[in-house]
Design a protein around this motif. Structure first.
Motif, PDB file in Angstrom:
ATOM      1  N   ALA A 192      36.759  76.590   8.895  1.00 55.44           N
ATOM      2  CA  ALA A 192      37.245  76.060   7.615  1.00 55.44           C
ATOM      3  C   ALA A 192      36.990  74.558   7.544  1.00 55.44           C
ATOM      4  O   ALA A 192      37.032  73.886   8.560  1.00 55.44           O
ATOM      5  N   PRO A 193      36.701  74.026   6.414  1.00 56.72           N
ATOM      6  CA  PRO A 193      36.553  74.666   5.107  1.00 56.72           C
ATOM      7  C   PRO A 193      35.131  75.133   4.804  1.00 56.72           C
ATOM      8  O   PRO A 193      34.887  75.798   3.811  1.00 56.72           O
ATOM      9  N   PHE A 221      37.404  84.616  10.489  1.00 51.87           N
ATOM     10  CA  PHE A 221      38.817  84.464  10.822  1.00 51.87           C
ATOM     11  C   PHE A 221      39.182  85.375  11.972  1.00 51.87           C
ATOM     12  O   PHE A 221      38.481  86.335  12.291  1.00 51.87           O
ATOM     13  N   PHE A 266      34.054  78.829   3.692  1.00 57.70           N
ATOM     14  CA  PHE A 266      34.296  79.313   2.329  1.00 57.70           C
ATOM     15  C   PHE A 266      33.134  79.018   1.390  1.00 57.70           C
ATOM     16  O   PHE A 266      32.894  79.770   0.444  1.00 57.70           O
ATOM     17  N   VAL A 281      41.148  80.211  11.076  1.00 60.57           N
ATOM     18  CA  VAL A 281      39.863  80.127  10.378  1.00 60.57           C
ATOM     19  C   VAL A 281      39.099  78.987  11.057  1.00 60.57           C
ATOM     20  O   VAL A 281      39.174  77.830  10.637  1.00 60.57           O
TER      21      VAL A 281
END
Length: 173
Positions: free
Chosen positions: A40-41, A94, A44, A37
């Motif tokens: 990230a973060p 991802f 999200f 990913v």
């Protein structure tokens, strides 16, 4: 006591033993698994819709011994997810890569070997690879990637057409 038999290491049927069927799945395993990913973060909090997923699938087969009837068949799956963020930019959500393999003992004439290795063997491996990919993407914080059934006959025929044009064999079998 178990009714299952362990195949001989060399893949040959011992003299006097009952012959095996045309295809025996000796072992299946995850050879390689990667999940990334890159954003990230932040991804999200910025994700506004489900990512668009591009899938690539390949099947490879190779003999495990010279002139033998034991083969490793590898089902390779790559999922690249691109997400549209709140400000309209596209970013990689991802990347999932899976190589799921099986060791097969094959007892068929040479002319039936290629379709067995590149169609029937991956068909047996596919449900397990599908579950692994769904679990890893879900555990990575995204909706699970649920692969639709794959038409391995069409994939094999497509590869045959490409290899005929290039003059290369379809499998290393």
């Amino acid at each position: 006591m178990s009714d299952t038999q362990t195949p001989p290491a060399n893949g040959q049927i011992p003299e006097g033993a009952a012959p095996q069927g045309p295809l025996l799945l000796n072992l299946q395993y995850t050879k390689d698994l990667s999940f990334e990913v890159p954003g990230a973060p932040d991804i999200f909090t910025q994700l506004r819709e489900q990512p668009r997923i591009d899938l690539a699938l390949d099947v490879q087969a190779r003999p495990l011994q010279q002139g033998g009837n034991v083969f490793e068949v590898a089902l390779q799956i790559r999922a690249d997810a691109q997400a549209t963020l709140a400000e309209g930019k596209t970013q990689t959500a991802f990347i999932a890569e899976l190589v799921y393999c099986g060791i097969f003992t094959v007892n068929v004439p040479q002319e039936h070997l290629e379709p067995l290795l590149l169609v029937e063997c991956p068909r047996l491996l596919f449900p397990f690879a599908r579950n692994i990919l769904a679990d890893v993407t879900r555990d990575g914080g995204f909706p699970p990637v649920l692969l639709s059934p794959i038409d391995f006959v069409a994939l094999w025929q497509s590869r045959r057409g490409q290899s005929a044009e290039n003059g290369t064999p379809v499998a290393n079998a």
